[in-house]
Design an enzyme around this catalytic site. Structure first.
Site, short mmCIF file in Angstrom:
data_model
loop_
_atom_site.label_atom_id
_atom_site.label_comp_id
_atom_site.label_asym_id
_atom_site.label_seq_id
_atom_site.Cartn_x
_atom_site.Cartn_y
_atom_site.Cartn_z
N LYS A 1 68.48 -9.93 79.01
CA LYS A 1 67.09 -9.06 79.71
C LYS A 1 67.21 -9.23 80.91
O LYS A 1 67.63 -10.13 81.52
CB LYS A 1 66.02 -9.94 78.87
CG LYS A 1 64.66 -9.24 79.67
CD LYS A 1 63.43 -10.14 78.94
CE LYS A 1 62.08 -9.58 79.37
NZ LYS A 1 61.17 -10.42 78.62
N CYS B 1 61.69 -5.89 75.88
CA CYS B 1 60.29 -6.09 76.09
C CYS B 1 60.12 -5.39 77.68
O CYS B 1 60.22 -4.47 77.62
CB CYS B 1 60.14 -7.58 76.00
SG CYS B 1 58.10 -8.00 76.04
N GLU C 1 62.24 -9.66 70.03
CA GLU C 1 62.23 -10.88 71.22
C GLU C 1 62.21 -12.05 70.82
O GLU C 1 61.12 -12.20 70.14
CB GLU C 1 61.70 -10.26 72.34
CG GLU C 1 62.06 -11.09 73.54
CD GLU C 1 61.00 -10.85 74.78
OE1 GLU C 1 61.47 -11.00 75.82
OE2 GLU C 1 59.89 -10.32 74.74
#
Length: 283
Positions: free
Chosen positions: A114, A155, A42
């Site tokens: 994300k 994440c 990330e």
């Protein structure tokens, strides 16, 4: 089918060009070891707490240095390169935390934004409000590669098992969790969350992480991992600094794991009933 996958651990700084150079060196190392799919962490392009400074070095995806370098690497090396994510200018007040997958011809196969924003207050005084700077994604995504079907996440997404289940139900055999986990949350939850997502979906999981103390002062947990469908850790990096993890995987292990524990097939719809009890705590 047996093939090699790689997870690249980095300690990205504030300069996207330097980070692109570091990424290229590590991806080339992974390809030299035989990896046909390579994942970066990330925020590969920059980790920068100062959002004004970050926005000053951002570009849209057509001009981004990480995107361009990853596409060139995929083409030059004849492999699949997955930029776990990098910050992308959207043209409004928000940024996108966006991952990219490039094929051996250098063309972009897909991207993923994300979905879950890291808005938390930790015990050590750290406070994060991703939603104030980033626009959350709204679409889960899988990609059918020649050797496996890939599912995407970034994440904090790892704490939302419904995302991974939806991808597994759509055929994902390799789940991905590129990350920049904080040291505090990583020490507590990183490995157990990754292994749980692999086990409960009977899938391989590749998690390339940021690791170490970064130029902007933050500390990330590292410990990039490659995990098999039975939850076994095939490869793991240390807690700080660069690493290139390479593991040979056999995609038949997915079918074997799902055959032993067919929870994807056994899942059932159900309703939720709430029972109310009046009165206080008994004396």
């Amino acid at each position: 089918m047996t093939f090699k996958v790689a997870a690249i651990q980095m300690c990205s700084g504030v300069d996207p060009q330097k980070n692109a150079d570091d990424m290229a060196r590590l991806v080339r190392d992974a390809a030299a070891q035989g990896a046909v799919y390579v994942q970066t962490p990330e925020m590969t392009g920059a980790l920068q707490r100062n959002r004004a400074a970050l926005k000053a070095v951002l570009a849209d995806e057509d001009s981004d240095v990480i995107v361009a370098r990853a596409a060139a690497l995929a083409r030059d090396l004849g492999i699949f390169v997955h930029v776990g994510s990098t910050a992308i200018a959207r043209g409004d007040e928000k940024m996108a935390n966006r991952g990219f997958l490039f094929g051996p011809d250098g063309k972009r196969i897909c991207s993923y934004d994300k979905i879950h924003m890291f808005d938390v207050d930790l015990d050590n005084g750290e406070s994060w409000r991703e939603s104030s700077a980033y626009e959350a994604g709204t679409e889960a995504r899988v990609a059918n590669l020649p050797f496996a079907t890939l599912g995407f996440a970034i994440c904090y997404d790892v704490r939302f098992p419904q995302l991974f289940r939806s991808e597994a139900m759509a055929g994902a055999e390799i789940l991905t969790v590129p990350a920049a986990f904080t040291r505090q949350t990583g020490e507590a939850h990183w490995e157990i969350l990754l292994r749980a997502r692999a086990i409960e979906n009977g899938a391989f999981l590749v998690a390339a992480a940021q690791g170490g103390v970064h130029e902007d002062g933050r500390e990330t947990y590292g410990h990039s991992m490659i995990i098999d469908p039975w939850g076994r850790v095939l490869a793991e990096a240390g807690g700080a600094g660069e690493a290139v993890l390479v593991a040979e995987i056999d995609i038949a292990d997915v079918k074997a794991a799902r055959g032993k524990i067919p929870n994807l097939k056994n899942a059932r719809e159900f309703s939720l009933d709430r029972v109310a009890v009046s009165g206080g705590i008994p004396a």
